[in-house]
Design an enzyme around this catalytic site. Structure first.
Site, PDB file in Angstrom:
ATOM      1  N   ILE A 257      47.872  35.220  47.432  1.00  0.00           N
ATOM      2  CA  ILE A 257      47.243  34.679  48.646  1.00  0.00           C
ATOM      3  C   ILE A 257      46.544  33.362  48.315  1.00  0.00           C
ATOM      4  O   ILE A 257      45.878  33.247  47.280  1.00  0.00           O
ATOM      5  CB  ILE A 257      46.209  35.686  49.222  1.00  0.00           C
TER       6      ILE A 257
ATOM      7  N   SER B 234      31.887  35.105  52.283  1.00  0.00           N
ATOM      8  CA  SER B 234      31.588  33.691  52.546  1.00  0.00           C
ATOM      9  C   SER B 234      32.813  32.786  52.471  1.00  0.00           C
ATOM     10  O   SER B 234      32.804  31.689  53.005  1.00  0.00           O
ATOM     11  CB  SER B 234      30.515  33.195  51.571  1.00  0.00           C
ATOM     12  N   ARG B 235      33.862  33.226  51.796  1.00  0.00           N
ATOM     13  CA  ARG B 235      35.040  32.354  51.678  1.00  0.00           C
ATOM     14  C   ARG B 235      36.317  33.192  51.534  1.00  0.00           C
ATOM     15  O   ARG B 235      36.268  34.424  51.440  1.00  0.00           O
ATOM     16  CB  ARG B 235      34.895  31.415  50.480  1.00  0.00           C
TER      17      ARG B 235
ATOM     18  N   ASP C 263      24.070  41.212  45.142  1.00  0.00           N
ATOM     19  CA  ASP C 263      25.115  41.331  44.136  1.00  0.00           C
ATOM     20  C   ASP C 263      25.674  42.751  44.243  1.00  0.00           C
ATOM     21  O   ASP C 263      24.941  43.727  44.027  1.00  0.00           O
ATOM     22  CB  ASP C 263      24.479  41.087  42.753  1.00  0.00           C
ATOM     23  N   VAL C 264      26.964  42.863  44.554  1.00  0.00           N
ATOM     24  CA  VAL C 264      27.532  44.202  44.774  1.00  0.00           C
ATOM     25  C   VAL C 264      27.508  45.068  43.512  1.00  0.00           C
ATOM     26  O   VAL C 264      27.631  46.293  43.594  1.00  0.00           O
ATOM     27  CB  VAL C 264      28.981  44.136  45.328  1.00  0.00           C
TER      28      VAL C 264
ATOM     29  N   TYR D 267      41.687  42.705  35.031  1.00  0.00           N
ATOM     30  CA  TYR D 267      41.724  42.639  36.503  1.00  0.00           C
ATOM     31  C   TYR D 267      42.649  43.728  37.063  1.00  0.00           C
ATOM     32  O   TYR D 267      42.285  44.439  38.014  1.00  0.00           O
ATOM     33  CB  TYR D 267      42.214  41.244  36.913  1.00  0.00           C
TER      34      TYR D 267
ATOM     35  N   LYS E 211      41.730  46.791  39.550  1.00  0.00           N
ATOM     36  CA  LYS E 211      42.346  46.936  40.876  1.00  0.00           C
ATOM     37  C   LYS E 211      43.109  48.259  41.000  1.00  0.00           C
ATOM     38  O   LYS E 211      43.212  48.829  42.082  1.00  0.00           O
ATOM     39  CB  LYS E 211      43.245  45.729  41.166  1.00  0.00           C
TER      40      LYS E 211
ATOM     41  N   SER F 263      44.967  45.068  44.758  1.00  0.00           N
ATOM     42  CA  SER F 263      45.854  43.929  44.518  1.00  0.00           C
ATOM     43  C   SER F 263      47.234  44.431  44.112  1.00  0.00           C
ATOM     44  O   SER F 263      47.364  45.522  43.543  1.00  0.00           O
ATOM     45  CB  SER F 263      45.293  43.059  43.386  1.00  0.00           C
TER      46      SER F 263
ATOM     47  N   ASN G 161      35.423  43.693  49.746  1.00  0.00           N
ATOM     48  CA  ASN G 161      36.291  42.558  49.446  1.00  0.00           C
ATOM     49  C   ASN G 161      35.850  41.784  48.198  1.00  0.00           C
ATOM     50  O   ASN G 161      36.683  41.180  47.518  1.00  0.00           O
ATOM     51  CB  ASN G 161      36.301  41.628  50.666  1.00  0.00           C
TER      52      ASN G 161
HETATM   53  P1  NAD Z   1      37.533  34.394  46.202  1.00  0.00           P
HETATM   54  O1  NAD Z   1      37.189  34.201  44.766  1.00  0.00           O
HETATM   55  O2  NAD Z   1      37.859  33.223  47.045  1.00  0.00           O
HETATM   56  O3  NAD Z   1      36.396  35.237  46.926  1.00  0.00           O
HETATM   57  C1  NAD Z   1      35.755  36.324  46.325  1.00  0.00           C
HETATM   58  C2  NAD Z   1      34.416  36.493  46.986  1.00  0.00           C
HETATM   59  O4  NAD Z   1      33.694  37.537  46.322  1.00  0.00           O
HETATM   60  C3  NAD Z   1      33.553  35.224  46.866  1.00  0.00           C
HETATM   61  O5  NAD Z   1      32.929  34.973  48.101  1.00  0.00           O
HETATM   62  C4  NAD Z   1      32.527  35.601  45.817  1.00  0.00           C
HETATM   63  O6  NAD Z   1      31.311  34.924  45.930  1.00  0.00           O
HETATM   64  C5  NAD Z   1      32.374  37.081  46.088  1.00  0.00           C
HETATM   65  N1  NAD Z   1      31.764  37.795  44.962  1.00  0.00           N
HETATM   66  C6  NAD Z   1      32.139  37.758  43.667  1.00  0.00           C
HETATM   67  N2  NAD Z   1      31.302  38.499  42.926  1.00  0.00           N
HETATM   68  C7  NAD Z   1      30.374  39.012  43.779  1.00  0.00           C
HETATM   69  C8  NAD Z   1      29.248  39.862  43.622  1.00  0.00           C
HETATM   70  N3  NAD Z   1      28.906  40.330  42.423  1.00  0.00           N
HETATM   71  N4  NAD Z   1      28.539  40.202  44.714  1.00  0.00           N
HETATM   72  C9  NAD Z   1      28.882  39.738  45.942  1.00  0.00           C
HETATM   73  N5  NAD Z   1      29.938  38.926  46.161  1.00  0.00           N
HETATM   74  C10 NAD Z   1      30.678  38.572  45.081  1.00  0.00           C
HETATM   75  O7  NAD Z   1      38.732  35.448  46.174  1.00  0.00           O
HETATM   76  P2  NAD Z   1      39.760  35.916  47.302  1.00  0.00           P
HETATM   77  O8  NAD Z   1      41.097  35.456  46.876  1.00  0.00           O
HETATM   78  O9  NAD Z   1      39.273  35.638  48.667  1.00  0.00           O
HETATM   79  O10 NAD Z   1      39.725  37.484  47.007  1.00  0.00           O
HETATM   80  C11 NAD Z   1      39.102  38.452  47.833  1.00  0.00           C
HETATM   81  C12 NAD Z   1      39.507  39.828  47.341  1.00  0.00           C
HETATM   82  O11 NAD Z   1      40.927  39.960  47.415  1.00  0.00           O
HETATM   83  C13 NAD Z   1      39.128  40.080  45.877  1.00  0.00           C
HETATM   84  O12 NAD Z   1      38.735  41.425  45.714  1.00  0.00           O
HETATM   85  C14 NAD Z   1      40.433  39.828  45.146  1.00  0.00           C
HETATM   86  O13 NAD Z   1      40.494  40.526  43.929  1.00  0.00           O
HETATM   87  C15 NAD Z   1      41.442  40.340  46.158  1.00  0.00           C
HETATM   88  N6  NAD Z   1      42.787  39.783  45.992  1.00  0.00           N
HETATM   89  C16 NAD Z   1      43.024  38.437  46.064  1.00  0.00           C
HETATM   90  C17 NAD Z   1      44.322  37.974  45.895  1.00  0.00           C
HETATM   91  C18 NAD Z   1      44.679  36.504  45.963  1.00  0.00           C
HETATM   92  O14 NAD Z   1      45.843  36.171  45.681  1.00  0.00           O
HETATM   93  N7  NAD Z   1      43.791  35.610  46.326  1.00  0.00           N
HETATM   94  C19 NAD Z   1      45.356  38.867  45.643  1.00  0.00           C
HETATM   95  C20 NAD Z   1      45.075  40.210  45.575  1.00  0.00           C
HETATM   96  C21 NAD Z   1      43.797  40.658  45.762  1.00  0.00           C
END
Ligand code: NAD
Length: 248
Positions: A189, A15-16, A64-65, A156, A160, A143, A91
């Site tokens: 990111i 969703s985001r 919920d995953v 975390y 990962k 990550s 994701n």
């Molecule tokens: P975000 O928090 O913006 O998005 C995470 C998404 O996961 C959200 O839509 C949230 O609602 C969903 N989510 C969380 N728990 C859930 C559940 N139990 N069931 C279903 N959906 C669930 O984070 P993001 O930055 O977009 O991260 C996306 C992925 O990338 C994550 O796995 C994160 O660990 C990884 N990541 C992000 C970064 C960064 O810098 N943003 C860096 C490395 C890895």
């Protein structure tokens, strides 16, 4: 560049943030995209609009995953409705950052349940369907901190790093069934996950990134699109870094 015409993709946490960018990239390549979300239906619906604007179609699916039974039921329903499931992008993820000495048992349990358990249960349900068709692409979001560690992110980082082990194991288990399993390790990111961090932490992260900027969700989505494509058919068990050189 890469065509996903005729393919059905499920993106968890779509969703985001990075998940939304992945949904749009897969849709631009022609895939029908199922957008999983945990609670924010309006945000998931916005992603669906973007998928449609990108020229494809899709649907939203709330579960919920971390809930193994809900995942199994939802993925079976998705595959039935869409006549198959070809691509799974694990994701969804959470980050509850604490120094080791402050970590509470429930923080470890929830992070592992969502980040590792979520990828595992979704993979289990999806690969069971994919192996019957002898085709599948699973892409997991790990990550840079899973590879290199980071102060304040013991739980975390452990989750990962677990994703990398899960990826390599599933790659070995299901290669003979035509299913590839890879992961990407994003660096820093720009999403909701990182905007909450103090300015000083962001400045430090950018200083540690040779390309001198935070990544965009689209940078990660491009790597996922490649791994989802037919062109990546001889790549499995791989960890693809999308980190601006933060870890080389
Ligand atoms: P975000 O928090 O913006 O998005 C995470 C998404 O996961 C959200 O839509 C949230 O609602 C969903 N989510 C969380 N728990 C859930 C559940 N139990 N069931 C279903 N959906 C669930 O984070 P993001 O930055 O977009 O991260 C996306 C992925 O990338 C994550 O796995 C994160 O660990 C990884 N990541 C992000 C970064 C960064 O810098 N943003 C860096 C490395 C890895």
């Amino acid at each position: 560049m890469f065509s996903l015409d005729g393919k059905v993709a499920l993106v968890t946490g779509g969703s985001r943030g990075i998940g939304r960018a992945i949904c749009v990239a897969l849709a631009k390549a022609g895939a029908k995209v199922v957008i999983n979300y945990a609670g924010n239906e309006a945000a998931a619906a916005e992603t669906l609009d973007l998928v449609r604007q990108a020229g494809s179609d899709g649907e939203i699916a709330r579960f919920d995953v971390a809930d193994a039974d809900a995942v199994d039921q939802a993925i079976q329903d998705i595959a039935k409705r869409n006549e198959g499931l070809h691509i799974l992008v694990n994701n969804a993820g959470i980050s509850l950052d604490q120094l080791l000495i402050r970590i509470k048992p429930e923080e470890l349990e929830r992070t592992m349940a969502v980040n590792v358990g979520g990828a595992l249960w979704c993979s289990k349900a999806a690969i069971r369907l994919m192996m019957r068709k002898r085709y599948g692409r699973v892409i997991n979001l790990s990550s840079v901190v899973g590879e290199g560690g980071n102060k304040g992110q013991a739980v975390y980082a452990a989750s990962k790093a677990g994703i990398i082990g899960l990826t390599k194991t599933l790659a070995k288990e299901y290669a003979s069934r035509g299913v590839t399993v890879n992961c990407v390790t994003p660096g820093f990111i720009e999403t909701d996950m990182t905007t909450a961090l103090p300015e000083s932490v962001k400045e430090q992260a950018i200083a540690e990134t040779p390309l001198g900027r935070m990544g965009a969700p689209e940078d990660v989505a491009a790597a996922v699109l490649f791994l989802a494509s037919d062109e990546a058919g001889f790549i499995t068990g791989h960890t693809l870094r999308v980190n601006g050189g933060m870890l080389i």
